[in-house]
Design a protein around this motif. Structure first.
Motif, PDB file in Angstrom:
ATOM      1  N   GLU A 396      -7.198  -1.726   1.469  1.00 47.51           N
ATOM      2  CA  GLU A 396      -8.375  -1.033   0.952  1.00 47.51           C
ATOM      3  C   GLU A 396      -7.981  -0.107  -0.199  1.00 47.51           C
ATOM      4  OE1 GLU A 396     -10.093   1.021   4.211  1.00 47.51           O
ATOM      5  OE2 GLU A 396     -10.665  -0.799   5.307  1.00 47.51           O
ATOM      6  N   ALA A 397      -6.846   0.593  -0.040  1.00 49.83           N
ATOM      7  CA  ALA A 397      -6.384   1.506  -1.091  1.00 49.83           C
ATOM      8  C   ALA A 397      -6.046   0.744  -2.364  1.00 49.83           C
ATOM      9  CB  ALA A 397      -5.168   2.283  -0.602  1.00 49.83           C
ATOM     10  N   ALA A 398      -5.433  -0.426  -2.223  1.00 50.74           N
ATOM     11  CA  ALA A 398      -5.070  -1.223  -3.396  1.00 50.74           C
ATOM     12  C   ALA A 398      -6.317  -1.703  -4.125  1.00 50.74           C
ATOM     13  CB  ALA A 398      -4.208  -2.411  -2.963  1.00 50.74           C
ATOM     14  N   LEU A 399      -7.328  -2.116  -3.350  1.00 50.47           N
ATOM     15  CA  LEU A 399      -8.572  -2.596  -3.961  1.00 50.47           C
ATOM     16  C   LEU A 399      -9.341  -1.483  -4.661  1.00 50.47           C
ATOM     17  CD1 LEU A 399      -9.803  -5.034  -1.152  1.00 50.47           C
ATOM     18  CD2 LEU A 399      -8.908  -5.657  -3.406  1.00 50.47           C
ATOM     19  N   SER A 400      -9.285  -0.282  -4.084  1.00 56.51           N
ATOM     20  CA  SER A 400     -10.047   0.843  -4.655  1.00 56.51           C
ATOM     21  C   SER A 400      -9.241   1.652  -5.666  1.00 56.51           C
ATOM     22  CB  SER A 400     -10.515   1.773  -3.536  1.00 56.51           C
ATOM     23  OG  SER A 400      -9.402   2.371  -2.879  1.00 56.51           O
ATOM     24  N   GLY A 401      -7.973   1.341  -5.810  1.00 51.29           N
ATOM     25  CA  GLY A 401      -7.137   2.079  -6.753  1.00 51.29           C
ATOM     26  C   GLY A 401      -6.725   3.456  -6.258  1.00 51.29           C
ATOM     27  N   LEU A 405      -2.829   7.463  -1.885  1.00 52.30           N
ATOM     28  CA  LEU A 405      -2.513   6.936  -0.556  1.00 52.30           C
ATOM     29  C   LEU A 405      -1.368   5.935  -0.636  1.00 52.30           C
ATOM     30  CD1 LEU A 405      -3.056   6.741   2.430  1.00 52.30           C
ATOM     31  CD2 LEU A 405      -4.870   5.060   1.970  1.00 52.30           C
ATOM     32  N   LEU A 406      -1.340   5.107  -1.672  1.00 58.45           N
ATOM     33  CA  LEU A 406      -0.261   4.126  -1.809  1.00 58.45           C
ATOM     34  C   LEU A 406       1.087   4.809  -1.978  1.00 58.45           C
ATOM     35  CD1 LEU A 406      -2.022   1.547  -4.166  1.00 58.45           C
ATOM     36  CD2 LEU A 406      -1.532   1.270  -1.720  1.00 58.45           C
ATOM     37  N   HIS A 407       1.134   5.865  -2.812  1.00 57.73           N
ATOM     38  CA  HIS A 407       2.401   6.584  -2.995  1.00 57.73           C
ATOM     39  C   HIS A 407       2.800   7.319  -1.707  1.00 57.73           C
ATOM     40  CE1 HIS A 407       2.780   5.554  -7.104  1.00 57.73           C
ATOM     41  NE2 HIS A 407       1.752   6.268  -7.539  1.00 57.73           N
ATOM     42  N   ALA A 408       1.797   7.886  -1.005  1.00 61.01           N
ATOM     43  CA  ALA A 408       2.088   8.600   0.246  1.00 61.01           C
ATOM     44  C   ALA A 408       2.652   7.641   1.280  1.00 61.01           C
ATOM     45  CB  ALA A 408       0.820   9.272   0.777  1.00 61.01           C
TER      46      ALA A 408
END
Length: 424
Positions: A396-401, A405-408
């Motif tokens: 979901e984070a990847a799709l929403s940019g 969250l991705l770095h965390a």
């Protein structure tokens, strides 16, 4: 839990009320246990000095008014009698108040050091009564550290004028040459010893020390070249005294009007100067009505003390700045106590999944499946269960940019980005 500081002091209540709510060392322990048994009271400490009586309590929700009601009942006071004299501080303001009290910023004598020892005594009483838990235990240890830092980093203690010194200074104004005066000290505690030290510095002509326990009086008198008597001998020696300074823990006056009347008659109207710095008072208040007797109480010393206060006000501002910082540090620690640790929850979830999958793998073996097949099922199923929710959230984070969250997630799982390999 909510932390509350509730009390009255020399600024909010007259001495006749302060002495009604005072606790002595003997009664404080029993009172602490009684307070801790009140509904909703989780922790408790009682600080009672000549200038203040304060309750420090941690209470559960809905029990905020319990300490005040208990204090009135404990001293058999009518409901509402204390209302206009009490102050109450909650949470961070309660912490700030404790820090200011322990550093002497809330004392009649700004910066006086004796109050810190009294706070430590109150802490020990609470420990002995077993009414402290981790939050207030931590608060008291933090308080002592703050007091030490304020003493070290500011000049709040420079040229501090104690109550005992003020009493001696006032006596010196009446008897310009203390080398001609006989002084009677009643009590053998820290305040009386400080007074004895100052009197010796002034080369007082004669020093008499009276105390309920004669051995304590003798010990103090020996250190300062005085003569010791018991309280029972006061009527026989009172007439010898030009100056009387009294500070005991007695619940009733130890010097009565009748005793002073007889002493004045024996002295043939030669004036007596008396300072009562005890709460409850040691000298009957009506003694002040007698001719040739000049009686000063603890509140009467305030004007003399205020004259010496201004020189320490700049240091007090520095001390308050230190205290503000330390209040926030303690409150941050206290707030953390109320937060669930996500690491604990994560481990509990993982262990629950592990136990479920392990039980199913054992059941497979019991039904005749091979150990390799059971182990493969355990490994694949446990991996899927543990990674299902994180993987879904990361998609979901990847799709929403959502790069935060991705770095965390990368930091959380210890995954570092690999540099791209050149095709050259």
């Amino acid at each position: 839990m909510k932390l509350i500081a509730l009390g009255l002091n020399h600024l909010t209540a007259p001495v006749n009320l302060r002495e009604q709510v005072a606790f002595d060392a003997e009664s404080a322990g029993v009172a602490l246990q009684a307070l801790a048994r009140e509904p909703g009271v989780e922790e408790a400490m009682i600080l009672s000095t000549c200038n203040r009586t304060e309750l420090y309590v941690s209470v559960s929700a809905g029990a905020e008014d319990v300490p005040q009601a208990w204090l009135s009942r404990q001293h058999h006071l009518t409901a509402g009698k204390l209302d206009e004299f009490l102050y109450r501080h909650d949470e961070d303001e309660a912490v700030r108040h404790m820090f200011r009290v322990a550093t002497g910023l809330d004392s009649m004598v700004l910066g006086e050091p004796q109050i810190l020892g009294q706070v430590k005594d109150a802490y020990q009483q609470a420990r002995d009564a077993q009414v402290l838990r981790a939050p207030m235990e931590r608060l008291l240890q933090h308080t002592f550290a703050v007091a030490k830092r304020v003493r070290t980093d500011t000049r709040i203690g420079a040229h501090t004028v104690s109550v005992a010194f003020t009493a001696v200074r006032l006596a010196e104004q009446v008897f310009t040459d203390l080398r001609q005066a006989c002084v009677l000290l009643i009590g053998a505690g820290d305040t009386v010893e400080l007074a004895a030290r100052h009197l010796v510095d002034k080369q007082v002509r004669r020093l008499i020390v009276a105390n309920r326990t004669l051995e304590n009086a003798q010990e103090l008198a020996t250190r300062y070249g005085g003569y010791a008597i018991s309280l029972g001998d006061l009527p026989q020696h009172l007439a010898e005294a030009d100056i009387v300074i009294s500070s005991t823990a007695a619940r009733q006056p130890v010097v009565t009007r009748t005793m002073v009347e007889k002493a004045v008659a024996t002295r043939r109207r030669k004036p007596m100067f008396m300072v009562d710095i005890a709460v409850p008072r040691d000298i009957e208040s009506s003694v002040g009505e007698l001719d040739d007797v000049f009686l000063y109480g603890i509140d009467d010393l305030r004007q003399v003390i205020d004259d010496n206060r201004r020189s320490r006000e700049a240091a007090a501002r520095e001390a308050d700045a230190i205290i503000d910082l330390q209040v926030e540090r303690y409150m941050a620690w206290r707030r953390a106590l109320s937060l669930r640790n996500p690491a604990v929850d994560l481990r509990q979830h993982a262990e629950t999944y592990r136990d479920e999958v392990l039980e199913k793998a054992r059941a497979m073996i019991a039904r005749g499946k091979s150990p390799d097949e059971a182990l493969a099922y355990l490994a694949n199923t446990l991996t899927n269960k543990l990674l299902h929710h994180p993987s879904a959230r990361l998609r979901e984070a990847a799709l929403s940019g959502d790069m935060d969250l991705l770095h965390a997630a990368g930091r959380l799982y210890g995954i570092t980005e690999k540099p791209e390999v050149s095709e050259d």
